[in-house]
Design an enzyme around this catalytic site. Structure first.
Site, short mmCIF file in Angstrom:
data_model
loop_
_atom_site.label_atom_id
_atom_site.label_comp_id
_atom_site.label_asym_id
_atom_site.label_seq_id
_atom_site.Cartn_x
_atom_site.Cartn_y
_atom_site.Cartn_z
CG ASP A 65 -0.34 -0.06 2.53
OD1 ASP A 65 0.80 -0.55 2.61
OD2 ASP A 65 -0.97 0.36 3.51
N GLY A 111 26.72 -16.42 -1.29
CA GLY A 111 26.32 -17.81 -1.19
C GLY A 111 24.98 -18.05 -0.52
CG ASN A 151 22.49 -33.68 -5.21
OD1 ASN A 151 21.57 -33.06 -4.67
ND2 ASN A 151 23.66 -33.13 -5.47
N GLY A 190 19.29 -33.71 -1.44
CA GLY A 190 19.53 -32.79 -0.34
C GLY A 190 20.72 -31.88 -0.50
#
Length: 570
Positions: free
Chosen positions: A39, A422, A479, A481
């Site tokens: 808003d 990262g 793969n 995880g």
């Protein structure tokens, strides 16, 4: 108020602040704004189309910040719009990443009226204590300039200064836009004069002195080399780098963060230098050199494979945006662009050693293998064979980011990764921004490699990609995880596991129909067949590939870096 009215009446060409701001953004090449409506920014967003800008509309502010980062890495600069408090704080992680990695993002925050702030009103999206400055104070540490547009008298000047600082310093800036300032008037005649985005000139005498010092060591060196890093890209000296490589003939290397800074098909290109994680032969070539011209270095842990550089300052000349360091002598307040250009102009012919050979040929162990399992040793050279000139390649900070070190790019590839900051999931948001920038520039392919764990954080941006009719190719490395975390700590720990998703089905839930195609790839032959498919390579729609790889497999650079991180964490 009366004085403001008098000032407004005296303007020959009054323009609303929001229009002025957005027209300035258009002037510097921005065509789309990322963000989420709220808003306190809605009235400002009404001005976008009048300035020739399009609204992207992201699923959340964090993703919007990542997307703005990716857009800026392709287009040169970007803008993000959030709302006061709840919106801007959601984006703060992404802005911090852009600051860390020298990415120019203009963060515009819609705020309550100046009167509401002055009166300390108990408004929504506040802390309830009347403090309206707390959030901009949070952003000050990750912004190189803060412009608080609290009145119309200096709004245009602050806007111009913020945009200039963002461009020159290649870092985010923060602009507040209270709702009652959106329609306030500024001098529209200022728009007739473009913002000066030129670098401040070096002091000529100082510059000449530094150039002569550099040339003295360069001409006396027997086997000099060039190492190009991320800030060569961010601070826009790639033309100088190209000319230096061409004229000098010196073996030239990039760091992981510098991928894409050099034409990797050039005969002088020798590969990625990352300490112990370097391409074969690269460490010997760089570390045995008697002079290293280091351009735009960011010597972080992941960029150096856990600080395993073995190059001394005594044999190094560092070129940066605000200083040059020649061995142990530092010359402040001088930018590398002017110095490099004069070095190129004045240097004598050199007789450098040849660069190490680098190809996308598979290792012998993979050439002769009948194994159908897709491994990192096999995958990344194959990816290098598949890529095309001018592709945009994004890699998540995980197995993909380290694996891409072993890919030799075709010419003019743009590489995007977040090696220093990262933030997990960054690359999915950045992919949306990069794909949009590519569409605006005429349709370069945008290709993303992201892990299944990372994908789960920012998967909503597939929806934004579909909504904006973008066509990236997304490879989800399945793969099981967080592989990079497993290598650092907790190999079998439950916190490194994830719930398996049917990734190829997700875009359908987001409304992907004729503008989406999904794939599940589990063998080498299936991937080779996919890479040979002309329809797949055209990429006229979002294409998502589930790419299955073993849980325990990882590139060598990742294993070395993770081991170093684990040791430091002890």
């Amino acid at each position: 108020m009366a004085s403001t009215d008098i000032v407004t009446r005296e303007l020959k060409n009054p323009v609303d602040v929001a229009e002025y701001l957005f027209r300035r953004l258009h002037e510097i090449g921005i065509r789309s704004l990322h963000g989420v409506p709220g808003d306190y920014n809605l009235v400002a967003l009404d001005y976008l189309s009048k300035a020739g800008l399009k609204w992207v509309g992201n699923c959340n502010e964090l993703n919007a910040g990542y997307a703005a980062d990716g857009y800026a890495r392709v287009k040169g600069i970007s803008a993000l719009v959030t709302t006061f408090g709840v919106g801007e704080l959601s984006a703060l992680n992404a802005i911090a990443g852009a600051y860390s990695e020298f990415v120019p993002v203009i963060h515009i925050v819609g705020q309550p009226t100046t009167k509401s702030q002055k009166d300390g009103m108990l408004l929504h999206h506040t802390l309830g204590n009347g403090d309206f400055n707390v959030f901009n104070k949070m952003s000050e540490g990750v912004s190189c300039y803060v412009a608080r547009l609290n009145n119309s008298q200096d709004a245009a000047t602050l806007i111009d200064s913020a945009i200039r600082e963002c461009w020159i310093r290649s870092r985010p800036v923060y602009i507040t836009l209270p709702t009652d300032i959106v329609g306030a008037k500024v001098d529209g005649d200022r728009l007739k004069t473009p913002i000066d985005l030129s670098l401040p000139k070096n002091d000529p005498e100082k510059e000449d002195y530094v150039v002569n010092v550099v040339l003295k060591y360069l001409h006396s060196a027997k086997n000099p080399v060039i190492v190009v890093d991320a800030c060569a890209i961010r601070h826009r000296v790639l033309e100088e780098v190209r000319d230096l490589v061409e004229k000098s003939g010196m073996p030239t290397f990039v760091t992981p963060m510098g991928k894409g800074a050099v034409n990797e098909t050039h005969k002088n290109f020798g590969g990625v230098y990352a300490g112990n994680g370097s391409n074969p032969g690269v460490s010997d070539a760089v570390e045995s050199s008697d002079l290293i011209l280091s351009i735009g270095a960011i010597k972080s842990d992941f960029n150096t494979t856990g600080f395993t550089y073995r190059i001394g300052q005594l044999n190094t000349i560092d070129f940066h945006s605000t200083f040059v360091r020649v061995r142990y002598s530092e010359y402040p307040d001088i930018n590398m662009k002017g110095v490099l250009r004069k070095v190129i102009q004045k240097m004598n012919p050199l007789s450098p050693a040849p660069a190490p050979a680098l190809t996308n040929i598979l290792p012998e162990s993979e050439k002769t293998s009948n194994d159908q399992i897709i491994t990192h040793k096999w995958l990344w050279p194959i990816v290098g064979q598949w890529l095309k000139e001018k592709d945009i390649v994004l890699t998540e900070t995980g197995t993909a980011n380290f694996g891409i070190w072993d890919t030799r790019f075709p010419a003019h590839v743009t590489a995007i990764s977040q090696v220093l900051w990262g933030s997990i999931g960054y690359s999915m948001g950045a992919c949306q921004g990069a794909a949009l920038a590519a569409k605006e520039e005429g349709g370069r392919r945008t290709i993303l490699f992201i892990g299944d764990g990372s994908m789960q954080l920012t998967v909503q941006e597939l929806s934004t990609i579909l909504r904006n009719k973008l066509n990236p190719i997304v490879f989800v490395i399945c793969n099981e995880g967080y592989t990079i975390e497993r290598y650092i700590h907790g190999w079998d720990a439950g916190y490194n596991d994830i719930q398996p998703w049917e990734f190829a089905d997700i875009p359908k839930a987001f409304g992907g129909k004729e503008n989406y195609q999904g794939y599940r790839i589990k063998t080498r032959d299936e991937l080779k067949k996919l890479f040979a498919d002309n329809d797949f390579n055209v990429s006229d729609k979002l294409r998502l590939v589930e790419l299955y790889m073993p849980r325990e497999d990882a590139p060598a650079g990742l294993k070395l870096t993770a081991e170093a991180a684990a040791n430091r964490n002890k």
